[in-house]
Design an enzyme around this catalytic site. Structure first.
Site, PDB file in Angstrom:
ATOM      1  N   LYS A  48      -3.620   7.959   2.998  1.00  0.00           N
ATOM      2  CA  LYS A  48      -4.845   7.739   3.788  1.00  0.00           C
ATOM      3  C   LYS A  48      -4.677   8.293   5.211  1.00  0.00           C
ATOM      4  CE  LYS A  48      -7.465   5.763   0.672  1.00  0.00           C
ATOM      5  NZ  LYS A  48      -8.381   6.635  -0.082  1.00  0.00           N
ATOM      6  N   TYR A  97       0.837  -1.214   0.000  1.00  0.00           N
ATOM      7  CA  TYR A  97       0.000   0.000   0.000  1.00  0.00           C
ATOM      8  C   TYR A  97       0.866   1.257   0.000  1.00  0.00           C
ATOM      9  CZ  TYR A  97      -4.564  -2.016  -0.055  1.00  0.00           C
ATOM     10  OH  TYR A  97      -5.695  -2.649  -0.478  1.00  0.00           O
TER      11      TYR A  97
HETATM   12  P1  NAD Z   1     -12.564   3.262  -8.260  1.00  0.00           P
HETATM   13  O1  NAD Z   1     -11.407   3.096  -9.176  1.00  0.00           O
HETATM   14  O2  NAD Z   1     -13.869   2.770  -8.727  1.00  0.00           O
HETATM   15  O3  NAD Z   1     -12.721   4.766  -7.779  1.00  0.00           O
HETATM   16  C1  NAD Z   1     -11.640   5.672  -7.706  1.00  0.00           C
HETATM   17  C2  NAD Z   1     -12.117   6.928  -8.372  1.00  0.00           C
HETATM   18  O4  NAD Z   1     -11.132   7.954  -8.286  1.00  0.00           O
HETATM   19  C3  NAD Z   1     -12.408   6.715  -9.876  1.00  0.00           C
HETATM   20  O5  NAD Z   1     -13.716   7.116 -10.160  1.00  0.00           O
HETATM   21  C4  NAD Z   1     -11.401   7.626 -10.538  1.00  0.00           C
HETATM   22  O6  NAD Z   1     -11.878   8.151 -11.774  1.00  0.00           O
HETATM   23  C5  NAD Z   1     -11.249   8.703  -9.474  1.00  0.00           C
HETATM   24  N1  NAD Z   1     -10.074   9.539  -9.728  1.00  0.00           N
HETATM   25  C6  NAD Z   1      -8.769   9.162  -9.805  1.00  0.00           C
HETATM   26  N2  NAD Z   1      -8.009  10.225 -10.147  1.00  0.00           N
HETATM   27  C7  NAD Z   1      -8.865  11.298 -10.289  1.00  0.00           C
HETATM   28  C8  NAD Z   1      -8.691  12.659 -10.647  1.00  0.00           C
HETATM   29  N3  NAD Z   1      -7.484  13.172 -10.931  1.00  0.00           N
HETATM   30  N4  NAD Z   1      -9.797  13.457 -10.699  1.00  0.00           N
HETATM   31  C9  NAD Z   1     -11.027  12.967 -10.407  1.00  0.00           C
HETATM   32  N5  NAD Z   1     -11.249  11.684 -10.069  1.00  0.00           N
HETATM   33  C10 NAD Z   1     -10.167  10.856 -10.020  1.00  0.00           C
HETATM   34  O7  NAD Z   1     -12.107   2.504  -6.908  1.00  0.00           O
HETATM   35  P2  NAD Z   1     -12.780   2.478  -5.451  1.00  0.00           P
HETATM   36  O8  NAD Z   1     -12.150   1.312  -4.782  1.00  0.00           O
HETATM   37  O9  NAD Z   1     -14.242   2.588  -5.558  1.00  0.00           O
HETATM   38  O10 NAD Z   1     -12.168   3.773  -4.774  1.00  0.00           O
HETATM   39  C11 NAD Z   1     -12.956   4.763  -4.134  1.00  0.00           C
HETATM   40  C12 NAD Z   1     -12.308   5.165  -2.803  1.00  0.00           C
HETATM   41  O11 NAD Z   1     -12.413   4.075  -1.895  1.00  0.00           O
HETATM   42  C13 NAD Z   1     -10.823   5.483  -2.900  1.00  0.00           C
HETATM   43  O12 NAD Z   1     -10.535   6.570  -2.041  1.00  0.00           O
HETATM   44  C14 NAD Z   1     -10.177   4.228  -2.363  1.00  0.00           C
HETATM   45  O13 NAD Z   1      -8.890   4.455  -1.838  1.00  0.00           O
HETATM   46  C15 NAD Z   1     -11.160   3.879  -1.279  1.00  0.00           C
HETATM   47  N6  NAD Z   1     -11.070   2.520  -0.767  1.00  0.00           N
HETATM   48  C16 NAD Z   1     -11.139   1.450  -1.583  1.00  0.00           C
HETATM   49  C17 NAD Z   1     -11.045   0.170  -1.068  1.00  0.00           C
HETATM   50  C18 NAD Z   1     -11.096  -1.038  -1.972  1.00  0.00           C
HETATM   51  O14 NAD Z   1     -10.731  -2.130  -1.519  1.00  0.00           O
HETATM   52  N7  NAD Z   1     -11.549  -0.919  -3.194  1.00  0.00           N
HETATM   53  C19 NAD Z   1     -10.883  -0.027   0.307  1.00  0.00           C
HETATM   54  C20 NAD Z   1     -10.822   1.094   1.151  1.00  0.00           C
HETATM   55  C21 NAD Z   1     -10.918   2.367   0.599  1.00  0.00           C
END
Ligand code: NAD
Length: 264
Positions: free
Chosen positions: A162, A155
């Site tokens: 984070k 990570y």
């Molecule tokens: P995802 O890829 O579907 O979503 C990430 C989003 O960030 C995408 O829509 C992407 O277009 C957007 N993004 C990236 N760069 C950008 C920019 N410059 N401008 C505007 N938008 C931008 O993946 P996700 O897992 O749904 O992620 C959403 C959140 O959840 C993130 O903060 C991620 O760290 C967090 N998260 C995810 C998990 C997991 O296991 N998937 C666990 C804990 C937290």
């Protein structure tokens, strides 16, 4: 009863129908919220627009969160077309794939800057831009991960981002509390999304998760959505500056072997 009846949410971070932001959007729609969406780049529009339409939303605006002019433009449009909002959802993060494998000490200056700008500063920028649209108060929600507190292999810089995001969330909560705006973070267990696929070894962690987590099951975007609905609703009216774990209890464990926790 609809928990979000009469509330309007602006959602950043839907990339496709696997996105956590989409799980949140669906749950908020089910509970009566009116929704507006912003997506990162032109190529995503053809995925995001039909999803938005399926929940009755025609507000679908492009915004790369690293560009102040694009942030200004989406909030100007929101002010013109929506007038006000009650909920901001920030589900945005990015780090280069090469930063999400191997040793943390190899993190580059540029990789560090990009991860912090896209994944942390963007929340501050979007929160500030939301202020004039929340004259009656509101709820801001960001998405974090437990790697902010404990070390998870690969990570790396995203974990550091984070930690900074959670701190940013607390400072915003203190700033905005007197205006009746609550700011919180949800910390979900692993979900198979586009972003998660960029973390080396994610598949293995995902596979092993239900054998270890106390509730013995994965977390779905819909589960996260239900918690986001509650956080955004008036039922959570005195909750701000918190990290809410939606992770089947994973974060309470000190031992990571499934053998270490026996089923009764
Ligand atoms: P995802 O890829 O579907 O979503 C990430 C989003 O960030 C995408 O829509 C992407 O277009 C957007 N993004 C990236 N760069 C950008 C920019 N410059 N401008 C505007 N938008 C931008 O993946 P996700 O897992 O749904 O992620 C959403 C959140 O959840 C993130 O903060 C991620 O760290 C967090 N998260 C995810 C998990 C997991 O296991 N998937 C666990 C804990 C937290």
């Amino acid at each position: 009863m609809n928990l979000l009846e009469g509330k309007r949410a602006l959602i950043f971070g839907v990339a496709n129908d696997h996105s956590i932001a989409w799980g949140i959007a669906k749950a908020m729609h089910e509970q009566g919220a009116e929704l507006a969406f912003s997506y990162a780049t032109e190529v995503l529009e053809r995925r995001v627009r039909p999803l938005a339409e399926s929940v009755g939303s025609s507000f679908v605006e492009q915004c790369n969160v690293t560009e102040d002019t694009e942030i200004e433009s989406v909030f100007k449009k929101a002010a013109d077309e929506l007038g006000s909002i009650d909920i901001l959802v920030h589900a945005v993060a990015f780090a280069g794939r090469e930063e999400l494998e191997g040793h943390f000490h190899n993190t580059t200056r540029e990789g560090f800057r990009v991860a912090m700008e896209v994944s942390v500063y963007s929340f501050l920028a979007l929160a500030r831009a939301s202020l004039p649209l929340m004259p009656e108060g509101g709820s801001m929600i960001t998405l974090t991960f437990y790697a902010s507190e404990k070390v998870f292999p690969n990570y790396n810089v995203m974990a550091v981002a984070k930690s900074a995001l959670e701190s940013t969330m607390r400072y915003l909560a203190a700033d905005f509390g007197p205006r009746g705006i609550r700011v919180n973070a949800i910390s979900p267990g692993p979900v198979r999304t586009l972003s998660a696929a960029g973390v080396s070894g994610f598949k293995r962690m995902y596979r092993e998760f239900p054998a270890v987590a106390p509730l013995r099951r994965h977390v779905s975007p819909e589960d996260i959505g239900h918690s986001a609905v509650w956080l955004a609703s008036d039922w959570a009216r005195n909750i701000t500056g918190q990290v809410l774990f939606v992770d089947s209890g994973y974060n309470i464990l000190g031992a990571f072997s499934p053998d270490a926790t026996s089923d009764p």
